[in-house]
Design an enzyme around this catalytic site. Structure first.
Site, short mmCIF file in Angstrom:
data_model
loop_
_atom_site.label_atom_id
_atom_site.label_comp_id
_atom_site.label_asym_id
_atom_site.label_seq_id
_atom_site.Cartn_x
_atom_site.Cartn_y
_atom_site.Cartn_z
N TRP A 200 0.81 -1.22 0.00
CA TRP A 200 0.00 0.00 0.00
C TRP A 200 0.84 1.28 0.00
CZ3 TRP A 200 -0.76 -3.87 3.77
CH2 TRP A 200 -1.78 -4.77 3.45
N HIS A 201 2.03 1.20 -0.57
CA HIS A 201 2.89 2.39 -0.65
C HIS A 201 2.78 3.00 -2.04
CE1 HIS A 201 5.65 0.79 2.83
NE2 HIS A 201 4.46 1.18 3.23
N TYR A 202 1.58 3.28 -2.47
CA TYR A 202 1.37 3.83 -3.80
C TYR A 202 1.92 5.26 -3.86
CZ TYR A 202 -2.22 0.34 -2.86
OH TYR A 202 -2.88 -0.78 -2.46
#
Length: 587
Positions: free
Chosen positions: A434-436
């Site tokens: 979830w490190h977009y």
């Protein structure tokens, strides 16, 4: 059936009757007037960046913070460290609650043009309220020591700083396992006379003044409440007033494109009037992760990411343990600074902003990213073989390179063959952390001050603008629904409830060729070559989750049951699609 209904009712009762103890007025958007005027700043998105910005600006200016989710304080179960996965399933806490609970100070302060003194003062400002250095339990202590034994050196001890070696980092959970969300910054520092926070307020469009020949000038934001009511917030007629987007690397480009700011040809396909042609949504990236489930012979403490092994070649090795009463851990490596990039695009469905855009990350398109994953898995296997970890692993532990820990292939096979096997493992088991980031980059969409190029009174402050993001707080409100990835053999048949997709991607398996997630399916299965890989039944209480973790070289998996309330299956069994559907047909 009565037992299932009672269990679900009890869960919902606990989740929704809790008192709202937040010491700051949080208002529901449907209670707001249709028109809100004369604002100095409108901040869209109440995540880490949005809360900090709104709080700081409120000292001297009038600020409206629009948060598409609800209050996390009304859902006490989601605030507990041991219930981490439940937080991923709850759309109402996505804005105020991050997804991994860890904290580190970035090293790239000078590279992005920030004053190091002011940046470090800002870190301390936040750390005094929402961060602390944790006391490690037995497993996490062994995890720290095992990484050092595996060669991830030096041992950095406990620190907020982010550098090569093994460290115990900051945590967003207190000593009692209670989450300290970003919204605590509002309670600690905000000026309540100047700041208004609206919950369940979904921004749908930014309006611009394009009446003269100058640059488009951001004027107002339309937002809808949970009942579908339309509201509009207006900036003051002041050149210094701004709309600031902090809606995540997915939510921000989505809103911009629906507002007419984006790739011109793409917007015209959907009959959207082009206000400003910019490469919005291009070059989005994610830190691809690969996970290994490690059942433990001994009980392990409940803990999210508290220890990180940071390698010099860009692989970060971390773990969580005991989540949802899991007797074991999930150990993962992630690729920091990926060179593979993708794009965020509109679809007919996503013209309604409550539906997600189409996102492609192109994981491992760049061979350097794959090499980093392979390097990380090599260290992970050395870690599993370390003496320190002996009490917490079994000789039958499956190894990514093949066979089991008691007879690992890597002890009698060439490194070249091992790396080829690990390469396949990386591709098949790719997942998200979830490190977009990177969908509105500096020099492409914004300038060095994060102002949108060619526009007035519009700025972006979130992970969209980052080129590099090993641990960025880009956990926005948009839940990824059905993501195209790089492996056409891995697919998710049929529609699936939106709230469970974070769980699916969390387990590390790719999703492809999925239909739009509309919440109609009861049983959702991620399958590969006809063999069952993962199942989640949305028709039973959240406490009951059935996950099958398998290696790509074996159809025999470990069935993890987080709660034995219904005793759906034996603990270890080879399962096929037909057998599973038959088993769950009566739920």
């Amino acid at each position: 059936m009565e037992l299932k209904c009672l269990a679900l009712a009890a869960f919902l009762f606990i989740a929704y009757v809790a008192a709202d103890d937040f010491p700051f007025p949080l208002s529901e958007a449907h209670q707001a007037p249709d028109l809100i005027k004369d604002l100095d700043y409108i901040v869209v998105g109440g995540g880490a960046a949005g809360c900090a910005l709104a709080t700081t600006l409120s000292q001297n200016f009038t600020v409206l913070l629009l948060e598409r989710g609800g209050s996390p304080y009304n859902n006490p179960l989601f605030m507990r460290e041991e219930n981490f996965m439940l937080g991923l399933l709850d759309e109402g806490t996505q804005g105020f609650v991050s997804t991994d609970g860890s904290w580190s100070r970035a090293q790239e302060i000078k590279q992005i043009g920030l004053d190091p003194v002011k940046a470090n003062a800002s870190y301390i400002w936040a750390e005094n309220v929402i961060v602390s250095l944790p006391t490690l339990g037995p497993f996490q202590t062994a995890f720290h020591k095992g990484l050092v034994e595996a060669g991830v050196t030096p041992d950095l001890g406990a620190t907020y700083e982010h550098s090569v070696g093994t460290k115990t980092g900051g945590t967003l959970f207190d000593e009692n396992g209670q989450r300290r969300p970003s919204s605590n910054l509002i309670a600690a520092y905000a000026n309540p006379q100047n700041l208004q926070v609206l919950l369940n307020a979904q921004a749908v469009k930014i309006h611009f003044d394009v009446s003269d020949s100058g640059a488009p000038r951001a004027m107002e934001v339309d937002f809808i409440d949970r009942n579908g009511g339309l509201h509009t917030a207006f900036l003051k007629q002041d050149s210094a007033s701004e709309i600031i987007l902090s809606a995540s690397a997915i939510g921000t480009p989505h809103l911009l494109m629906l507002s007419g700011v984006g790739p011109a040809d793409h917007l015209k396909q959907f009959n959207i009037n082009v206000v400003l042609a910019l490469p919005v949504g291009k070059n989005i990236a994610d830190n691809p992760a690969t996970r290994v489930y490690v059942p433990s012979p001994l009980p392990v403490e409940s803990a999210l990411v508290k220890v990180a092994g940071i390698t010099p070649f860009g692989s970060y090795i971390e773990s969580l343990s005991g989540v949802q009463n899991l007797q074991g851990s999930v150990i993962f490596q992630k690729v920091a600074g990926p060179k593979s990039t993708g794009e965020v695009l509109l679809s007919n469905d996503s013209l309604d902003i409550t539906n997600n855009p189409v996102i492609t990350f192109n994981y491992y398109n760049n061979s350097d990213d794959l090499a980093t994953c392979i390097g990380g898995l090599n260290i992970m296997e050395k870690f599993l073989l370390s003496k320190t970890m002996t009490p917490f692993v079994s000789g039958m532990q499956a190894m990514p390179s093949g066979n089991v820990l008691g007879l690992p292939i890597r002890k009698f096979t060439s490194q070249e063959v091992i790396n080829a096997t690990l390469s396949a493992y990386c591709k098949v088991n790719v997942g998200t952390m979830w490190h977009y980031h990177g969908s509105c980059r500096v020099g492409q969409v914004v300038d060095s001050q994060y102002k949108v190029l060619g526009a007035e009174r519009l700025r972006i402050v979130d992970g969209s603008v980052f080129d590099f993001c090993p641990d960025c707080a880009t956990r926005g409100k948009q839940i990824l629904s059905c993501i195209d990835t790089t492996d056409p053999k891995v697919w998710l048949p049929g529609p699936c409830p939106r709230r469970i997709l974070h769980l699916l991607t969390y387990t590390g398996f790719a999703l492809r060729n999925s239909e739009r997630c509309d919440g109609n399916a009861l049983v959702n299965v991620l399958a590969q070559d006809g063999q069952l890989v993962l199942v989640w039944s949305a028709g039973i209480p959240f406490e009951t989750m059935c996950l099958i973790f398998i290696s790509p070289y074996s159809v025999t998996g470990i069935l993890g049951i987080w709660h034995d309330l219904f005793d759906l299956m034996p603990q270890r069994e080879e399962v096929t699609w037909n057998a599973l559907v038959s088993r769950l047909s009566d739920i």
